[in-house]
Design an enzyme around this catalytic site. Sequence first.
Site, PDB file in Angstrom:
ATOM      1  N   ARG A 233       0.854  -1.188   0.000  1.00 51.74           N
ATOM      2  CA  ARG A 233       0.000   0.000   0.000  1.00 51.74           C
ATOM      3  C   ARG A 233       0.892   1.242   0.000  1.00 51.74           C
ATOM      4  O   ARG A 233       1.929   1.291   0.670  1.00 51.74           O
ATOM      5  CB  ARG A 233      -0.878   0.050   1.261  1.00 51.74           C
ATOM      6  CG  ARG A 233      -2.164  -0.715   1.144  1.00 51.74           C
ATOM      7  CD  ARG A 233      -3.131  -0.116   0.124  1.00 51.74           C
ATOM      8  NE  ARG A 233      -4.336  -0.895  -0.017  1.00 51.74           N
ATOM      9  CZ  ARG A 233      -4.475  -1.976  -0.798  1.00 51.74           C
ATOM     10  NH1 ARG A 233      -3.473  -2.390  -1.528  1.00 51.74           N
ATOM     11  NH2 ARG A 233      -5.618  -2.607  -0.869  1.00 51.74           N
ATOM     12  N   HIS A 281      -0.414   0.210  -9.689  1.00 58.71           N
ATOM     13  CA  HIS A 281      -1.166  -0.602  -8.717  1.00 58.71           C
ATOM     14  C   HIS A 281      -1.862  -1.774  -9.427  1.00 58.71           C
ATOM     15  O   HIS A 281      -3.072  -1.949  -9.318  1.00 58.71           O
ATOM     16  CB  HIS A 281      -2.202   0.262  -7.969  1.00 58.71           C
ATOM     17  CG  HIS A 281      -2.708  -0.406  -6.721  1.00 58.71           C
ATOM     18  ND1 HIS A 281      -3.107   0.292  -5.614  1.00 58.71           N
ATOM     19  CD2 HIS A 281      -2.883  -1.718  -6.403  1.00 58.71           C
ATOM     20  CE1 HIS A 281      -3.517  -0.552  -4.668  1.00 58.71           C
ATOM     21  NE2 HIS A 281      -3.385  -1.784  -5.133  1.00 58.71           N
TER      22      HIS A 281
END
Length: 318
Positions: A233, A281
Amino acid sequence: MNDILLAFDGPQAAEWKSALRSAAGNRAVHAWPDDPDDLSDLDRYAYACVWLPPRGLLPRLRNLKAILNLGAGVDRLLADPSLPDVPIARVAHGDLTMRVTEYVVLHVLMHHRRQRLYDAQQRAKTWAVHDQPAANEVSVGVMGLGVIGRSAAEALARLGFKVAGWSRTPKSIPGIACCHGAEALDAFLARAEILVCLLPQTPETEGLLNLSLLRKLKRDGAAGGAYLVNAARGRIQSNTGILAALDEGALAGATLDVFPQEPLPPDNPLWSHPKVTITPHNAGDVSPHVFAPLVIEQIERFERGVPLDNPIDRSHGY
Ligand code: NAP
Ligand code: GLV
């Protein structure tokens, strides 16, 4: 009623709707905000299958029995202070685990085999061979030994790397030097030449990958410098800390799939840094049609009284 409300924020929303509908049989699956007819209709939903649902939506589902997060990370979900007090599970699937494992193996090998250097040489039409250590001379440290971290650590160990793993609670994994807790972190970092982050974002891990931590990595090993691969993250990392570490030599390279702000703004210097590899991502992109049957199976088992797999512990934030 035992219907499902799907609240999915992302480009795969339509695919999720169709995948859940085909897996759900006779059970109704409606997608927020398109399908529910009116607000009283929200009482019919017993299950919410979500990815980044709008804040405040879930408490409006008065008959909600469980929330299923359609991905591994629950940081954004748990950030909603109005989240109803029902069981939450994240759906862990071999498909997701293997995709992130592929990503980690790809980027660890890319740094290990100096592929960025050979790419630059190709552009310059330069034929030059550089010293190449064997994998078993190089130490990799994997932060997070959960479903994905363990899989990645084991895959790297199978390739021959010396792999250590760090988690919150003790672990024992054959072939992996496991350690845990804040007191073990410095020693873990001191032996890691390639650091892989597969931690969840929680109050304990936010901002952890900062300059002071990166300076503790092993720079004088066979890999010829220290490298970072963050597939976890973005808020776990400090962009400015990574840039400073690259510029002062604490890091020789970094692969970043995640960023505190996504998409990464065009003017961010990480984009054009010669030692940084950026992906949008996508380490763990999954196919909803592979995932959806597992989601429905979880719901059916829950209705038979079996607890949800991979439950989220709100007190730990993952
Ligand atoms: P998981 O099974 O929940 O594992 C989390 C691991 O992190 C566990 O080993 C846990 O320790 C450890 N951990 C948590 N807090 C810690 C702390 N304060 N100190 C040390 N270790 C800590 O999660 P997962 O399925 O492996 O996924 C990990 C993360 O990867 C997700 O949360 C998500 O954010 C990210 N992810 C990203 C992508 C992508 O596309 N980039 C895709 C999938 C997942 P214990 O074992 O002791 O509990
Ligand atoms: C993706 O980032 C996930 O958490 O599944």
